[in-house]
Design a protein around this motif. Structure first.
Motif, PDB file in Angstrom:
ATOM      1  N   SER A   1      18.517 -35.694 -21.763  1.00 32.21           N
ATOM      2  CA  SER A   1      18.201 -34.497 -21.005  1.00 32.21           C
ATOM      3  C   SER A   1      18.869 -34.383 -19.801  1.00 32.21           C
ATOM      4  O   SER A   1      18.877 -35.560 -18.994  1.00 32.21           O
ATOM      5  CB  SER A   1      16.656 -34.299 -20.896  1.00 32.21           C
ATOM      6  OG  SER A   1      16.063 -35.298 -19.968  1.00 32.21           O
ATOM      7  N   ASP A   2      19.154 -33.218 -18.969  1.00 34.39           N
ATOM      8  CA  ASP A   2      19.560 -33.369 -17.662  1.00 34.39           C
ATOM      9  C   ASP A   2      18.467 -33.751 -16.551  1.00 34.39           C
ATOM     10  O   ASP A   2      19.135 -34.507 -15.859  1.00 34.39           O
ATOM     11  CB  ASP A   2      19.771 -31.720 -17.193  1.00 34.39           C
ATOM     12  CG  ASP A   2      20.979 -31.248 -18.192  1.00 34.39           C
ATOM     13  OD1 ASP A   2      21.767 -32.097 -18.684  1.00 34.39           O
ATOM     14  OD2 ASP A   2      21.080 -29.961 -18.286  1.00 34.39           O
ATOM     15  N   ALA A   3      17.365 -33.669 -16.802  1.00 32.69           N
ATOM     16  CA  ALA A   3      16.183 -34.217 -15.868  1.00 32.69           C
ATOM     17  C   ALA A   3      16.244 -35.745 -15.982  1.00 32.69           C
ATOM     18  O   ALA A   3      16.218 -36.110 -14.702  1.00 32.69           O
ATOM     19  CB  ALA A   3      14.783 -33.564 -16.526  1.00 32.69           C
ATOM     20  N   VAL A   4      16.360 -36.267 -16.999  1.00 28.01           N
ATOM     21  CA  VAL A   4      16.575 -37.827 -17.048  1.00 28.01           C
ATOM     22  C   VAL A   4      17.739 -38.403 -16.402  1.00 28.01           C
ATOM     23  O   VAL A   4      17.697 -39.319 -15.656  1.00 28.01           O
ATOM     24  CB  VAL A   4      16.445 -38.317 -18.617  1.00 28.01           C
ATOM     25  CG1 VAL A   4      16.536 -39.729 -18.566  1.00 28.01           C
ATOM     26  CG2 VAL A   4      14.759 -38.166 -19.076  1.00 28.01           C
TER      27      VAL A   4
ATOM     28  N   LEU B   1      10.295 -42.664 -26.673  1.00 27.64           N
ATOM     29  CA  LEU B   1      10.630 -43.746 -26.075  1.00 27.64           C
ATOM     30  C   LEU B   1      10.805 -43.744 -24.568  1.00 27.64           C
ATOM     31  O   LEU B   1      10.453 -44.523 -23.727  1.00 27.64           O
ATOM     32  CB  LEU B   1      11.897 -44.412 -26.432  1.00 27.64           C
ATOM     33  CG  LEU B   1      12.403 -45.764 -26.132  1.00 27.64           C
ATOM     34  CD1 LEU B   1      11.542 -46.924 -26.487  1.00 27.64           C
ATOM     35  CD2 LEU B   1      13.933 -46.102 -26.602  1.00 27.64           C
ATOM     36  N   TRP B   2      11.503 -42.748 -24.166  1.00 22.21           N
ATOM     37  CA  TRP B   2      11.806 -42.263 -22.742  1.00 22.21           C
ATOM     38  C   TRP B   2      10.524 -41.943 -21.812  1.00 22.21           C
ATOM     39  O   TRP B   2      10.427 -42.730 -20.907  1.00 22.21           O
ATOM     40  CB  TRP B   2      12.851 -41.165 -22.717  1.00 22.21           C
ATOM     41  CG  TRP B   2      14.221 -41.319 -22.884  1.00 22.21           C
ATOM     42  CD1 TRP B   2      14.777 -41.072 -23.887  1.00 22.21           C
ATOM     43  CD2 TRP B   2      15.025 -42.100 -22.041  1.00 22.21           C
ATOM     44  NE1 TRP B   2      15.997 -41.478 -23.969  1.00 22.21           N
ATOM     45  CE2 TRP B   2      16.120 -42.079 -22.713  1.00 22.21           C
ATOM     46  CE3 TRP B   2      15.008 -42.498 -20.743  1.00 22.21           C
ATOM     47  CZ2 TRP B   2      17.521 -42.696 -22.433  1.00 22.21           C
ATOM     48  CZ3 TRP B   2      16.027 -42.960 -20.061  1.00 22.21           C
ATOM     49  CH2 TRP B   2      17.431 -43.123 -20.964  1.00 22.21           C
TER      50      TRP B   2
ATOM     51  N   ARG C   1      -0.396 -42.899  -8.051  1.00 24.80           N
ATOM     52  CA  ARG C   1      -0.136 -42.112  -9.326  1.00 24.80           C
ATOM     53  C   ARG C   1       1.315 -41.858  -8.853  1.00 24.80           C
ATOM     54  O   ARG C   1       1.748 -41.442  -7.899  1.00 24.80           O
ATOM     55  CB  ARG C   1      -1.007 -41.021  -9.305  1.00 24.80           C
ATOM     56  CG  ARG C   1      -2.391 -41.195  -9.802  1.00 24.80           C
ATOM     57  CD  ARG C   1      -2.699 -41.617 -11.189  1.00 24.80           C
ATOM     58  NE  ARG C   1      -2.171 -40.662 -12.138  1.00 24.80           N
ATOM     59  CZ  ARG C   1      -2.243 -40.784 -13.286  1.00 24.80           C
ATOM     60  NH1 ARG C   1      -2.135 -41.917 -13.891  1.00 24.80           N
ATOM     61  NH2 ARG C   1      -1.988 -39.869 -14.135  1.00 24.80           N
ATOM     62  N   ALA C   2       2.352 -42.139  -9.843  1.00 25.63           N
ATOM     63  CA  ALA C   2       3.665 -42.172  -9.628  1.00 25.63           C
ATOM     64  C   ALA C   2       4.261 -41.275 -10.606  1.00 25.63           C
ATOM     65  O   ALA C   2       4.211 -41.384 -11.636  1.00 25.63           O
ATOM     66  CB  ALA C   2       4.223 -43.500  -9.446  1.00 25.63           C
ATOM     67  N   GLY C   3       4.833 -40.246 -10.252  1.00 31.53           N
ATOM     68  CA  GLY C   3       5.694 -39.374 -10.922  1.00 31.53           C
ATOM     69  C   GLY C   3       7.217 -39.771 -11.082  1.00 31.53           C
ATOM     70  O   GLY C   3       7.720 -40.561 -10.122  1.00 31.53           O
ATOM     71  N   THR C   4       7.728 -39.017 -12.189  1.00 28.19           N
ATOM     72  CA  THR C   4       9.087 -39.506 -12.563  1.00 28.19           C
ATOM     73  C   THR C   4       9.857 -38.238 -12.741  1.00 28.19           C
ATOM     74  O   THR C   4      10.378 -37.602 -11.769  1.00 28.19           O
ATOM     75  CB  THR C   4       9.480 -40.434 -13.669  1.00 28.19           C
ATOM     76  OG1 THR C   4       8.749 -40.044 -14.857  1.00 28.19           O
ATOM     77  CG2 THR C   4       8.873 -41.815 -13.295  1.00 28.19           C
ATOM     78  N   VAL C   5       9.750 -37.793 -13.893  1.00 29.20           N
ATOM     79  CA  VAL C   5      10.568 -36.690 -14.278  1.00 29.20           C
ATOM     80  C   VAL C   5       9.567 -35.364 -14.432  1.00 29.20           C
ATOM     81  O   VAL C   5       8.313 -35.573 -15.017  1.00 29.20           O
ATOM     82  CB  VAL C   5      11.262 -36.938 -15.696  1.00 29.20           C
ATOM     83  CG1 VAL C   5      11.963 -35.398 -16.355  1.00 29.20           C
ATOM     84  CG2 VAL C   5      12.483 -37.655 -15.452  1.00 29.20           C
ATOM     85  N   PRO C   6       9.778 -34.019 -14.159  1.00 27.93           N
ATOM     86  CA  PRO C   6       8.907 -33.084 -14.226  1.00 27.93           C
ATOM     87  C   PRO C   6       8.578 -32.885 -15.716  1.00 27.93           C
ATOM     88  O   PRO C   6       9.322 -32.892 -16.614  1.00 27.93           O
ATOM     89  CB  PRO C   6       9.596 -31.806 -13.707  1.00 27.93           C
ATOM     90  CG  PRO C   6      10.892 -32.418 -12.776  1.00 27.93           C
ATOM     91  CD  PRO C   6      11.142 -33.511 -13.374  1.00 27.93           C
TER      92      PRO C   6
END
Length: 213
Positions: free
Chosen positions: A14-17, A53-54, A195-200
């Motif tokens: 995906s573009d986000a990843v 998996l991602w 709390r840690a965010g990554t991809v929307p």
């Protein structure tokens, strides 16, 4: 399981990843595809996990990166390479030591590092308490290995005097910290839950950071 199954993961390619990982995306992608291709057969992940998996494994591991600070990293109980191999793939200028007691899993880690070009990952077979004489690092990571109080006892000997532990934990992390407060105090650690965010759109990851006082 094959790469076609990984293709069912909505985040795969995906573009986000791609944007999240940037220049290191090819190395992370190579590891994700290898894990999807061989992980189930080798008992590293469950068959239902390939299609997520991602989110469940790769991004979950990557969420630790902002908390590592500086210095060498040891990933204790690395298993499938989570989070250690993912972090090493993201961070090619830093030395990583992946510590794993099971022979079949260390063999997997050797193969994964070689096939994915992750040459900054050194694989060490043994338990944390068994390899302390040969491994000294500034940062220890771990995922689904043991309760916080046990991890502190096992892993403290690996750390330099100013070292830290950065742990992937679940929603009961604050309760674990409370239960382990006497061990933390004895070993001179303070603990904090993040709390840690990554991809929307992907659920935030719970990260516990233990700082040596």
């Amino acid at each position: 399981m094959t790469n076609a199954s990984l293709g069912e993961d909505p985040l795969h390619q995906s573009d986000a990843v791609r944007e999240y990982f940037g220049d290191v995306y090819p190395r992370v992608l190579a590891f994700a595809e290898l894990l999807a291709r061989e992980g189930v057969e080798r008992g590293l992940i469950g068959p239902r996990e390939v299609t997520r998996l991602w989110e469940r494994h790769i991004l979950n591991s990557a969420a630790l990166m902002p908390f590592l600070g500086e210095g060498r990293v040891a990933d204790v109980g690395s298993g499938a390479g989570l989070p250690g191999m993912v972090l090493a793939a993201m961070d090619p200028e830093r030395d990583y030591v992946l510590i794993e007691p099971m022979e079949r899993r260390t063999q997997w880690l050797f193969e994964a590092a070689r096939e994915c070009g992750i040459d900054n990952a050194r694989i060490v077979r043994g338990r944390a308490e068994e390899v302390a004489e040969s491994v000294e690092v500034e940062v220890v990571t771990a995922r689904a290995v043991a309760a916080i109080d046990k991890l502190v006892k096992w892993c403290s000997p690996l750390l330099t005097s100013q070292g830290r532990m950065v742990l992937l934990k679940g929603r009961s992390a604050a309760d674990e910290l409370e239960r382990g407060k006497y061990t933390l105090r004895k070993q001179r650690f303070t603990g904090e839950v993040h709390r840690a965010g990554t991809v929307p759109g992907v659920e935030e990851t719970t990260v516990v950071v233990l700082e040596r006082v």
